[in-house]
Motif scaffolding. Structure first.
Motif, PDB file in Angstrom:
ATOM      1  N   GLU A   1       0.818  -1.214   0.000  1.00 30.66           N
ATOM      2  CA  GLU A   1       0.000   0.000   0.000  1.00 30.66           C
ATOM      3  C   GLU A   1       0.850   1.261   0.000  1.00 30.66           C
ATOM      4  O   GLU A   1       0.408   2.316  -0.463  1.00 30.66           O
ATOM      5  N   VAL A   2       2.057   1.149   0.515  1.00 31.25           N
ATOM      6  CA  VAL A   2       2.907   2.319   0.707  1.00 31.25           C
ATOM      7  C   VAL A   2       3.890   2.486  -0.444  1.00 31.25           C
ATOM      8  O   VAL A   2       4.029   3.574  -1.021  1.00 31.25           O
ATOM      9  N   VAL A   3       4.602   1.402  -0.781  1.00 31.40           N
ATOM     10  CA  VAL A   3       5.615   1.436  -1.833  1.00 31.40           C
ATOM     11  C   VAL A   3       4.987   0.868  -3.107  1.00 31.40           C
ATOM     12  O   VAL A   3       4.856  -0.339  -3.267  1.00 31.40           O
ATOM     13  N   ARG A   4       4.633   1.765  -4.011  1.00 26.50           N
ATOM     14  CA  ARG A   4       3.910   1.335  -5.201  1.00 26.50           C
ATOM     15  C   ARG A   4       4.375   2.127  -6.425  1.00 26.50           C
ATOM     16  O   ARG A   4       4.966   3.195  -6.303  1.00 26.50           O
ATOM     17  N   GLU A   5       4.036   1.618  -7.606  1.00 23.96           N
ATOM     18  CA  GLU A   5       4.547   2.194  -8.853  1.00 23.96           C
ATOM     19  C   GLU A   5       4.071   3.619  -9.107  1.00 23.96           C
ATOM     20  O   GLU A   5       4.774   4.401  -9.734  1.00 23.96           O
ATOM     21  N   ASP A   6       2.886   3.949  -8.655  1.00 27.45           N
ATOM     22  CA  ASP A   6       2.363   5.289  -8.913  1.00 27.45           C
ATOM     23  C   ASP A   6       2.738   6.280  -7.812  1.00 27.45           C
ATOM     24  O   ASP A   6       2.238   7.400  -7.783  1.00 27.45           O
TER      25      ASP A   6
END
Length: 606
Positions: free
Chosen positions: A222-227
C-alpha cells in the motif's frame, strides 16, 4: 522468554544477487520513471530518469571499474552526500562484483583511516573535490587505494571519465561479472556510527539485502507502489536510506534525492511525494514550526486546541472509531485553518510517513495521524539490514514499533534485551573480536531494551548500556524520561546521569536554532554564555529559558516513577554538527558528551 515471529512473504533465493533487482526491473519496465534528478533550469528544476537510462549509466560505470582493475570482492568506498550519483555508484560497484563500503561525508580523517585500513579499500568515489583530497591523503598515509579517488562532480577524475575507460569491456564480460557474487557473499560492509563505543564493520550479504527488500516491499504494498514517489534526504551511508532506495527501485517507486536540509521543504512542494522516511526529530521540528508561526500570528491558543484535537482524532482513528460529532466538527474547522496548510507544505499528496532511527513519542504519532498523514514507526539496526519490526497500514499502534516484519523473529531476554534472528540479520562483524558477545543462542543481541504489549507489538524502553544504578541500588532505565523531555523543541538531546550517585540529574543539549527563535520571541539578546571550564559545552544562564525548560522537566518527571525522576539539570549549548559528539544519524554520543561535560555533571552533585 517472550518471542514473536513472522513467516517470510518472499524468498531471496529467487534472485542470484542484488543486481537482479535492477536487471529485472530494467527488462520489465525500462521506460518507467525511476528517479527525479535536479537540473540547472529554474523553469524545470527536476528531470525524470527512466529505469533503462539508469541501468545504462550503471553499466557504463561498472565497465569502467572493471577496466580499471577492480576485481570480484574488492572493496570500494563511497563518501558523498545523498544524491543520484550515489545510487549509480552503488549499483555499478555491485555490477562489477565489488563490495561497497559507505562512509559518512562528515567523517574525520581518523575515522576514514580506520575504515580504509580495516576494509582494505582499493578505490573511493567522493561527492566533491575537498572530500576527494581528504581521502587521497588517507590513501597516501595508509598505502591503500591503489585504484585512486574518483568524484561525482565534473573533472578529470569524474564518474563520466571513469565510465569512459570501460569502452573496451563488452556486455558479456559485464554480465559474467554481475553474476559473480552469490547470495551469501558480502554485499557491503557498514561501519556502525558508534554512539557508545568503537565503530564496528557489519558485513551484510546479498541475501540479507534481498531478504529485506523483497519481504518489506511485499508487506508494504500500500505504501511502496509504482504510482508513488519519495524524497530521500537521510544519508545514503545509513542502511535505512539505502535499503529504502533498493525497495523503491525494485517496486517502481520514483526517487528524488535532497542532501541540503534547507531545500527539503521546497523540494516537497515541487515533487509532491506520497511517502517519506524521516527520523522523529524532523517530525518534532515540523510541529514546532507550525506552533511558532501560529504564535507569531497571535493564534497560540487556537493552535494549542488544534494540536490537541489532532491527537484526539488520531487516537480515535487508532481505536477504529468514528469519533463524536463535536470532534469531527473541530477537526473540520482546524483542517481549514491549519491541517491542510501543513499537508500542503509537505507536498499535498503525502499518504504515509515512516519514522525510524529513534523512538517516536506516541503523542507525536497521534498528532500526525490526526493531521491526515499516518506515521508508520519501525525499528531496526545496521546489523538487521534496517527494519526488523514495523507497524503496518491498518495496524498502527502509537508508542510501539510494531511486530516483526516478514522473515524476522524477535525475542525478549530475561534481562529485557531485544534479541533478533531472520532474513536481514547479519552473520557477524568483520573483526571476529566483536562477535564474541554479539550473539546469544543464535540470536543477535541488539543492545536495546524492550517488551511486547498486550497484542504482540514491540515497545522500546531504553538501551542496555544506558541503564543507571544509583548509590542506593535503584536500577533505572532513563529512555522514557529522555524521550519525553526531547519533545520540547528546545531540547535536541537529553542525557540522564547518576551512576553511583544519590539521585538522578540530566544534561539537556539544546537546539541552537530553537534557542535563537525562543530568544527572539522573548526579547532576549544573550540566552546563554560559554562555561568557564575547558569544555566546549556552553551552559545556559538565562533564567526565563531555564524556567521554560523546567516545565518540560516537570512533565517528564510526572510520567515516570519517583526513582526515575531527576532532581537537577543543566542546559548546555554545543555544535550539533560536531561529528565527535553527534552521529551522522543525529544521535548523541553519550560517552563523548559526558567526557566533555565532567565539570558540569560534578556541579550537579556539588
Amino acid at each position: 522468554m517472550p518471542e514473536q515471529s513472522t513467516s517470510p512473504l518472499a524468498d531471496p533465493s529467487s534472485h542470484r544477487n542484488i543486481t537482479d533487482l535492477l536487471a529485472r526491473r530494467a527488462a520489465d519496465a525500462p521506460d518507467h520513471a525511476a528517479f527525479d534528478v535536479p537540473t540547472a533550469d529554474p523553469a524545470e528544476p527536476w528531470r525524470a530518469v527512466i529505469t533503462g537510462e539508469f541501468e545504462r549509466e550503471v553499466a557504463r560505470v561498472a565497465k569502467g571499474l572493471i577496466a580499471l582493475g577492480l576485481g570480484p570482492g574488492d572493496r570500494i568506498a563511497i563518501m558523498a552526500p545523498t544524491r543520484y550519483e550515489w545510487a549509480v555508484t552503488d549499483l555499478a560497484a555491485w555490477y562489477a562484483g565489488a563490495v561497497v563500503v559507505p562512509v559518512y561525508e562528515s567523517s574525520s580523517a581518523e575515522q576514514i583511516t580506520n575504515i580504509v585500513t580495516d576494509a582494505e579499500i582499493r578505490l573511493a568515489v567522493t561527492g566533491d573535490p575537498s572530500s576527494a583530497e581528504l581521502v587521497r591523503q588517507v590513501f597516501a598515509e595508509t598505502g591503500r587505494g591503489d585504484l585512486g579517488v574518483w568524484t561525482m562532480d565534473d573533472g578529470p577524475s569524474s564518474l563520466l571519465a571513469l565510465a569512459g575507460r570501460g569502452t573496451e569491456v563488452d556486455d558479456p564480460t559485464l554480465e559474467r561479472r554481475r553474476l559473480t557474487a552469490a547470495l551469501d557473499d558480502a554485499a557491503t560492509i557498514v561501519y556502525t556510527s558508534g554512539t557508545t563505543g568503537e565503530p564496528k564493520g557489519a558485513v551484510l550479504t546479498h541475501r540479507n539485502f534481498l531478504g529485506q527488500v523483497l519481504n518489506i516491499a511485499a508487506a508494504y504494498r500500500e505504501v511502496v507502489r509504482e504510482d508513488g514517489n519519495t524524497v530521500i534526504f537521510l544519508p545514503l551511508a545509513h542502511v535505512l536510506a539505502r535499503g529504502l532506495q533498493l525497495i523503491c527501485l525494485a517496486s517502481g517507486m520514483r526517487i528524488a534525492h535532497v542532501a541540503d536540509t534547507t531545500q527539503v521543504v521546497p523540494s516537497l512542494a515541487a515533487l509532491r511525494p506520497t511517502f517519506l522516511v524521516v527520523v522523529p526529530r524532523v517530525l518534532e521540528k515540523i510541529r514546532a514550526a507550525a506552533g511558532e508561526k501560529a504564535a507569531a500570528a497571535h493564534l497560540g491558543r487556537v493552535w494549542a486546541a488544534a494540536e490537541q484535537t489532532a491527537v484526539e482524532v488520531g487516537a480515535t482513528a487508532e481505536r477504529g472509531a468514528a469519533g463524536s460529532l463535536g470532534l469531527r466538527v473541530r477537526r473540520a474547522l482546524f483542517d481549514r485553518i491549519f491541517y491542510a496548510r501543513l499537508r500542503g507544505l509537505m507536498g499535498g499528496r503525502l499518504a504515509w510517513i515512516l519514522s525510524g532511527g529513534a523512538a517516536l513519542e506516541d503523542r507525536l504519532s497521534l498528532f500526525f495521524r490526526g493531521l491526515g498523514v499516518p506515521v508508520i514507526e519501525g525499528y531496526g539496526l545496521t546489523e538487521t539490514t534496517a527494519p526488523l519490526t514495523g507497524n503496518l497500514p491498518g495496524m498502527i499502534r502509537s508508542g510501539t514499533v510494531g511486530r516483526p516484519l516478514p522473515g524476522s523473529t524477535v525475542r525478549i531476554a530475561e534481562d529485557g534485551e531485544i534479541l533478533a534472528r531472520g532474513v536481514g540479520v547479519f552473520a557477524g562483524y568483520r573483526d571476529e573480536r566483536h562477535n564474541a558477545e554479539a550473539f546469544r543462542d543464535g540470536f543477535f543481541r541488539t543492545g536495546d531494551l524492550g517488551r511486547f504489549d498486550d497484542v504482540g507489538n514491540l515497545v522500546l524502553t531504553g538501551r542496555v548500556k544506558d541503564v543507571i544504578v544509583t548509590s542506593s541500588g535503584k536500577t533505572v532505565t532513563p529512555g522514557v524520561w529522555e524521550q519525553t523531555v526531547e519533545l520540547d523543541p528546545l531540547v535536541a538531546h537529553a542525557v540522564v546521569v547518576g551512576e553511583g550517585r544519590p539521585y538522578l540529574s540530566a544534561l539537556l543539549v539544546l537546539d541552537p536554532e530553537q534557542v535563537a527563535s525562543w530568544a527572539s520571541a522573548h526579547g532576549v539578546r544573550e540566552p546563554g554564555s560559554r562555561s568557564e571550564t575547558d569544555t566546549p559545552l556552553a551552559e545556559i544562564v538565562e533564567p526565563r529559558l531555564r524556567e521554560a525548560l523546567s516545565r518540560s522537566v516537570d512533565a517528564a518527571n510526572a510520567r515516570v516513577s519517583r526513582a526515575e525522576q531527576i532532581r537537577r539539570f543543566t542546559p548546555v549549548l554545543t555544535d550539533l554538527a560536531d561529528p565527535t559528539l553527534i552521529t551522522p544519524t543525529m544521535k548523541i554520543k553519550r560517552g563523548a558528551l559526558l567526557d566533555r561535560g565532567t565539570a558540569l555533571v560534578d556541579a550537579l552533585y556539588s
